[in-house]
Motif scaffolding. Structure first.
Motif, PDB file in Angstrom:
ATOM      1  N   SER B  90     -73.512 -58.228  39.268  1.00 35.34           N
ATOM      2  CA  SER B  90     -72.425 -58.823  38.470  1.00 35.34           C
ATOM      3  C   SER B  90     -72.535 -58.203  37.080  1.00 35.34           C
ATOM      4  O   SER B  90     -73.634 -57.953  36.602  1.00 35.34           O
ATOM      5  CB  SER B  90     -72.578 -60.337  38.401  1.00 35.34           C
ATOM      6  OG  SER B  90     -73.843 -60.660  37.902  1.00 35.34           O
ATOM      7  N   PHE B  91     -71.399 -57.941  36.470  1.00 35.57           N
ATOM      8  CA  PHE B  91     -71.422 -57.205  35.201  1.00 35.57           C
ATOM      9  C   PHE B  91     -71.631 -58.168  34.033  1.00 35.57           C
ATOM     10  O   PHE B  91     -70.812 -59.051  33.822  1.00 35.57           O
ATOM     11  CB  PHE B  91     -70.115 -56.417  35.031  1.00 35.57           C
ATOM     12  CG  PHE B  91     -69.731 -55.649  36.267  1.00 35.57           C
ATOM     13  CD1 PHE B  91     -70.659 -54.868  36.927  1.00 35.57           C
ATOM     14  CD2 PHE B  91     -68.444 -55.712  36.778  1.00 35.57           C
ATOM     15  CE1 PHE B  91     -70.327 -54.173  38.076  1.00 35.57           C
ATOM     16  CE2 PHE B  91     -68.096 -55.025  37.930  1.00 35.57           C
ATOM     17  CZ  PHE B  91     -69.034 -54.257  38.585  1.00 35.57           C
ATOM     18  N   PRO B  92     -72.715 -57.985  33.273  1.00 36.25           N
ATOM     19  CA  PRO B  92     -73.046 -58.966  32.221  1.00 36.25           C
ATOM     20  C   PRO B  92     -72.014 -59.042  31.105  1.00 36.25           C
ATOM     21  O   PRO B  92     -72.006 -59.987  30.331  1.00 36.25           O
ATOM     22  CB  PRO B  92     -74.378 -58.463  31.665  1.00 36.25           C
ATOM     23  CG  PRO B  92     -74.878 -57.459  32.619  1.00 36.25           C
ATOM     24  CD  PRO B  92     -73.707 -56.902  33.343  1.00 36.25           C
ATOM     25  N   TRP B  93     -71.145 -58.017  30.981  1.00 28.56           N
ATOM     26  CA  TRP B  93     -70.156 -58.044  29.900  1.00 28.56           C
ATOM     27  C   TRP B  93     -68.820 -58.636  30.331  1.00 28.56           C
ATOM     28  O   TRP B  93     -67.852 -58.581  29.586  1.00 28.56           O
ATOM     29  CB  TRP B  93     -69.955 -56.652  29.301  1.00 28.56           C
ATOM     30  CG  TRP B  93     -69.692 -55.564  30.299  1.00 28.56           C
ATOM     31  CD1 TRP B  93     -68.488 -55.160  30.744  1.00 28.56           C
ATOM     32  CD2 TRP B  93     -70.658 -54.750  30.946  1.00 28.56           C
ATOM     33  NE1 TRP B  93     -68.641 -54.146  31.644  1.00 28.56           N
ATOM     34  CE2 TRP B  93     -69.968 -53.860  31.781  1.00 28.56           C
ATOM     35  CE3 TRP B  93     -72.056 -54.679  30.903  1.00 28.56           C
ATOM     36  CZ2 TRP B  93     -70.622 -52.922  32.574  1.00 28.56           C
ATOM     37  CZ3 TRP B  93     -72.697 -53.740  31.691  1.00 28.56           C
ATOM     38  CH2 TRP B  93     -71.983 -52.875  32.497  1.00 28.56           C
ATOM     39  N   LEU B  94     -68.776 -59.168  31.546  1.00 27.66           N
ATOM     40  CA  LEU B  94     -67.573 -59.883  31.983  1.00 27.66           C
ATOM     41  C   LEU B  94     -67.997 -61.303  32.364  1.00 27.66           C
ATOM     42  O   LEU B  94     -69.072 -61.498  32.925  1.00 27.66           O
ATOM     43  CB  LEU B  94     -66.945 -59.198  33.210  1.00 27.66           C
ATOM     44  CG  LEU B  94     -66.508 -57.736  33.083  1.00 27.66           C
ATOM     45  CD1 LEU B  94     -65.916 -57.236  34.390  1.00 27.66           C
ATOM     46  CD2 LEU B  94     -65.488 -57.568  31.969  1.00 27.66           C
ATOM     47  N   ASN B  95     -67.127 -62.276  32.065  1.00 30.36           N
ATOM     48  CA  ASN B  95     -67.483 -63.639  32.462  1.00 30.36           C
ATOM     49  C   ASN B  95     -67.201 -63.833  33.962  1.00 30.36           C
ATOM     50  O   ASN B  95     -66.728 -62.900  34.629  1.00 30.36           O
ATOM     51  CB  ASN B  95     -66.789 -64.679  31.574  1.00 30.36           C
ATOM     52  CG  ASN B  95     -65.278 -64.670  31.709  1.00 30.36           C
ATOM     53  OD1 ASN B  95     -64.741 -64.242  32.751  1.00 30.36           O
ATOM     54  ND2 ASN B  95     -64.573 -65.102  30.689  1.00 30.36           N
ATOM     55  N   LYS B 121     -67.595 -73.592  40.168  1.00 26.29           N
ATOM     56  CA  LYS B 121     -66.557 -74.326  39.430  1.00 26.29           C
ATOM     57  C   LYS B 121     -67.168 -74.892  38.146  1.00 26.29           C
ATOM     58  O   LYS B 121     -68.267 -75.454  38.173  1.00 26.29           O
ATOM     59  CB  LYS B 121     -65.990 -75.454  40.285  1.00 26.29           C
ATOM     60  CG  LYS B 121     -64.676 -75.984  39.781  1.00 26.29           C
ATOM     61  CD  LYS B 121     -64.096 -77.024  40.690  1.00 26.29           C
ATOM     62  CE  LYS B 121     -62.794 -77.520  40.103  1.00 26.29           C
ATOM     63  NZ  LYS B 121     -62.242 -78.607  40.888  1.00 26.29           N
ATOM     64  N   GLY B 122     -66.460 -74.690  37.051  1.00 25.98           N
ATOM     65  CA  GLY B 122     -66.969 -75.151  35.756  1.00 25.98           C
ATOM     66  C   GLY B 122     -67.722 -74.051  35.008  1.00 25.98           C
ATOM     67  O   GLY B 122     -68.070 -74.208  33.848  1.00 25.98           O
ATOM     68  N   TYR B 123     -67.991 -72.944  35.702  1.00 30.56           N
ATOM     69  CA  TYR B 123     -68.730 -71.833  35.076  1.00 30.56           C
ATOM     70  C   TYR B 123     -67.830 -70.618  34.829  1.00 30.56           C
ATOM     71  O   TYR B 123     -68.327 -69.519  34.605  1.00 30.56           O
ATOM     72  CB  TYR B 123     -69.897 -71.411  35.969  1.00 30.56           C
ATOM     73  CG  TYR B 123     -71.000 -72.432  36.067  1.00 30.56           C
ATOM     74  CD1 TYR B 123     -72.015 -72.484  35.126  1.00 30.56           C
ATOM     75  CD2 TYR B 123     -71.010 -73.361  37.109  1.00 30.56           C
ATOM     76  CE1 TYR B 123     -73.017 -73.429  35.220  1.00 30.56           C
ATOM     77  CE2 TYR B 123     -72.011 -74.313  37.214  1.00 30.56           C
ATOM     78  CZ  TYR B 123     -73.017 -74.346  36.262  1.00 30.56           C
ATOM     79  OH  TYR B 123     -74.007 -75.279  36.354  1.00 30.56           O
ATOM     80  N   GLU B 124     -66.512 -70.823  34.896  1.00 30.04           N
ATOM     81  CA  GLU B 124     -65.560 -69.703  34.815  1.00 30.04           C
ATOM     82  C   GLU B 124     -65.766 -68.823  33.588  1.00 30.04           C
ATOM     83  O   GLU B 124     -65.607 -67.600  33.655  1.00 30.04           O
ATOM     84  CB  GLU B 124     -64.104 -70.212  34.815  1.00 30.04           C
ATOM     85  CG  GLU B 124     -63.635 -70.782  36.133  1.00 30.04           C
ATOM     86  CD  GLU B 124     -64.007 -72.244  36.321  1.00 30.04           C
ATOM     87  OE1 GLU B 124     -64.814 -72.777  35.525  1.00 30.04           O
ATOM     88  OE2 GLU B 124     -63.496 -72.870  37.267  1.00 30.04           O
ATOM     89  N   ASP B 125     -66.112 -69.443  32.454  1.00 22.99           N
ATOM     90  CA  ASP B 125     -66.229 -68.674  31.208  1.00 22.99           C
ATOM     91  C   ASP B 125     -67.667 -68.244  30.901  1.00 22.99           C
ATOM     92  O   ASP B 125     -67.938 -67.687  29.843  1.00 22.99           O
ATOM     93  CB  ASP B 125     -65.689 -69.498  30.029  1.00 22.99           C
ATOM     94  CG  ASP B 125     -64.218 -69.822  30.221  1.00 22.99           C
ATOM     95  OD1 ASP B 125     -63.510 -68.987  30.821  1.00 22.99           O
ATOM     96  OD2 ASP B 125     -63.781 -70.921  29.806  1.00 22.99           O
ATOM     97  N   PHE B 126     -68.573 -68.501  31.832  1.00 27.76           N
ATOM     98  CA  PHE B 126     -69.982 -68.141  31.592  1.00 27.76           C
ATOM     99  C   PHE B 126     -70.201 -66.653  31.839  1.00 27.76           C
ATOM    100  O   PHE B 126     -69.577 -66.056  32.699  1.00 27.76           O
ATOM    101  CB  PHE B 126     -70.899 -68.946  32.520  1.00 27.76           C
ATOM    102  CG  PHE B 126     -71.213 -70.320  32.004  1.00 27.76           C
ATOM    103  CD1 PHE B 126     -70.201 -71.239  31.773  1.00 27.76           C
ATOM    104  CD2 PHE B 126     -72.526 -70.709  31.767  1.00 27.76           C
ATOM    105  CE1 PHE B 126     -70.475 -72.512  31.304  1.00 27.76           C
ATOM    106  CE2 PHE B 126     -72.808 -71.980  31.292  1.00 27.76           C
ATOM    107  CZ  PHE B 126     -71.781 -72.879  31.066  1.00 27.76           C
ATOM    108  N   TYR B 127     -71.140 -66.104  31.070  1.00 27.94           N
ATOM    109  CA  TYR B 127     -71.521 -64.705  31.269  1.00 27.94           C
ATOM    110  C   TYR B 127     -72.825 -64.655  32.062  1.00 27.94           C
ATOM    111  O   TYR B 127     -73.751 -65.409  31.763  1.00 27.94           O
ATOM    112  CB  TYR B 127     -71.706 -63.999  29.914  1.00 27.94           C
ATOM    113  CG  TYR B 127     -70.388 -63.716  29.236  1.00 27.94           C
ATOM    114  CD1 TYR B 127     -69.732 -62.520  29.438  1.00 27.94           C
ATOM    115  CD2 TYR B 127     -69.783 -64.675  28.426  1.00 27.94           C
ATOM    116  CE1 TYR B 127     -68.507 -62.263  28.838  1.00 27.94           C
ATOM    117  CE2 TYR B 127     -68.555 -64.430  27.820  1.00 27.94           C
ATOM    118  CZ  TYR B 127     -67.932 -63.223  28.038  1.00 27.94           C
ATOM    119  OH  TYR B 127     -66.712 -62.989  27.456  1.00 27.94           O
ATOM    120  N   PRO B 128     -72.877 -63.785  33.082  1.00 25.16           N
ATOM    121  CA  PRO B 128     -74.119 -63.735  33.869  1.00 25.16           C
ATOM    122  C   PRO B 128     -75.241 -63.092  33.072  1.00 25.16           C
ATOM    123  O   PRO B 128     -75.069 -62.003  32.526  1.00 25.16           O
ATOM    124  CB  PRO B 128     -73.741 -62.858  35.072  1.00 25.16           C
ATOM    125  CG  PRO B 128     -72.550 -62.088  34.648  1.00 25.16           C
ATOM    126  CD  PRO B 128     -71.854 -62.860  33.580  1.00 25.16           C
TER     127      PRO B 128
END
Lengths: 241, 237
Positions: B90-95, B121-128
């Motif tokens: 997963s790309f760390p610079w995309l949420n 769900k609820g983590y849509e705006d989180f960054y990996p």
């Protein structure tokens, strides 16, 4: 940011210790002398205008370099060429000598500092951003390519936001460098504008209080610029670089 | 029903010294998916060419020679087979939302359903971030689901996970396989994971994917230990 801030605080403390707490010293000017030097620079040598002139030059160099960098690196053929074919480290020449040379060539051109600084700053920024791109794990590219039929499109879509954030991060880290180039170019320029010009006057009169006040103004301006770029970077690219 | 047929597939690459290194040669294999075999594990030793084979199947790498047929047809131009790599991808610079919609051609209104389905769900705006492998695997899986594939390739993606995270991730893959028309191909060098996730295990012997045997893990008459012993016997032969 915090590390830089700590260094500045330590420098300021030492400075205060020397010029305010130890008034008996014969070498460094006291606080009153420094403050009156600032006042004199403001009244007689248009400090505000010159500061804004340098600041504008710095910002213009950064903006032009950023635009060119984003245009160059977002083009997949150019990016591949720059990454594979250009060995930036081979271009590490004594750049001060080159600045002298360039300044000599462009002596009658008012925007020479801007041009020269961009010529030196853009490759530096490109090198630093490419170093950052090369650290991106290969499996990110593999995963991205598997989702697209056109593999180049996948790479560009993957890299585009990364290039923007990396370049801004590198600008933040290299503000001292770009500021120094601009000051140096203004110092050599015959057009008598900018903090570089004020520095030249300082050297002509060999005035330590002017030199210290100019250093403090530069330090403060760089710190504020750094804070500004840090804010912009975190605002638009909130992940860790 | 879905079938992958590998015909005379060879793969070699040039290392940094310019020396050509053979990974496998003239590989022949049929991998058959159906309702009973929605997830097929590929078990093979380390450095035998599993990853190369998975990358060729998903179209990231090009084979030196040979062909791969999907349901008797060559892979069509617009067919996408998502590849989930061993390390988190997963790309760390995309949420989370941006990551999942990364490969989509247009805005997919089902994206929230996918996010819900993979438990984010609820983590849509989180960054990996680097430290959460399970979170990052879910994002990669969601991104793969968003392009509506028939087949997803998992290349030992659970290798670095702790047991709890691995178990949750395996369950999620199983749930997706059971509730959709999707098939999974999962390559690993871990015999337990191969049996845990796969409906069948394709066991490769030798360092160059030389010969293979299919072992079903759904044989109710056999215990897991017996299946492991069967696979170990096959490897020793």
């Amino acid at each position: 940011m915090s590390k830089n801030l700590l260094v500045y605080v330590v420098i300021l403390l030492i400075f205060h210790l020397i010029i305010f707490i130890l008034p008996a010293n014969q070498i460094f000017p006291n606080g009153h002398q420094v403050l009156s030097a600032v006042e004199k620079l403001y009244q007689d040598y248009h400090l505000l205008f010159n500061l804004l002139y340098t600041l504008t030059n710095v910002m213009l160099v950064i903006i032009v370099s950023l635009i060119l960098l984003v245009l160059l690196l977002n083009n997949s053929s150019v990016r591949k060429f720059l990454i594979k074919k250009i060995k930036f480290e081979k271009f590490v020449l004594p750049f001060i000598f080159l600045i002298f040379l360039f300044n000599h060539w462009f002596v009658s051109f008012e925007y020479a500092p801007l041009l020269i600084a961009t010529i030196f700053y853009l490759p530096y920024l490109l090198k630093k951003t490419i170093d950052g791109i090369e650290l991106i794990p290969k499996n990110y590219f593999d995963a991205a390519k598997s989702l697209f039929i056109e593999k180049d499109k996948a790479e560009s879509k993957l890299l585009s936001p990364r290039i923007n954030s990396l370049s801004l991060f590198e600008v933040y880290k290299s503000l001292n460098f770009v500021w120094s180039i601009i000051i140096f170019c203004e110092f050599l320029s015959p057009f008598e504008k900018g903090l570089g010009y004020l520095l030249k006057i300082t050297f002509q009169y060999w005035s330590i209080e002017y030199l210290i006040s100019l250093s403090l103004i530069s330090l403060l301006s760089i710190t504020l610029l750094k804070a500004f770029f840090h804010y912009i970077e975190k605002k638009f690219y909130p992940w860790e670089n | 029903m879905f079938e992958i047929e590998i015909k005379k597939l060879s793969f070699s690459f040039q290392n940094t010294n310019g020396i050509s290194k053979k990974i496998f040669k003239d590989l022949e294999q049929k991998i058959h998916f159906d309702k009973e075999n929605k997830i097929i594990s590929i078990y093979a030793p380390f450095a035998s060419g599993k990853s190369s084979l998975m990358k060729i199947i998903s179209g990231i790498e090009k084979q030196t020679s040979g062909e791969i047929y999907f349901n008797n047809l060559k892979k069509s131009e617009d067919e996408i087979i998502p590849y989930l790599s061993t390390s988190p991808s997963s790309f760390p610079w995309l949420n989370v939302s941006e990551n999942i919609s990364f490969g989509m051609k247009a805005k997919n209104p089902d994206i929230s359903k996918i996010i819900d389905f993979i438990g984010l769900k609820g983590y849509e705006d989180f960054y990996p971030t680097e430290d959460s492998l399970g979170f990052r695997f879910r994002i990669s899986l969601g991104r793969a689901l968003a392009v509506n594939p028939k087949l997803i390739v998992i290349d030992d993606s659970f290798k670095f996970m702790d047991e709890v995270t691995k178990s949750e991730s395996l369950q999620l893959c199983r749930k997706i396989a059971d509730e959709s028309d999707l098939y999974f191909i999962y390559a690993t060098s871990n015999i337990f994971d191969a049996i845990n996730l796969g409906d069948s295990v394709l066991v490769f012997r030798g360092l160059h994917l030389d010969s293979s045997t299919i072992v079903s893990t759904k044989n109710s008459l056999k215990t897991t230990d017996e299946i492991i012993n069967q696979i170990l016997d096959l490897i020793k032969k």
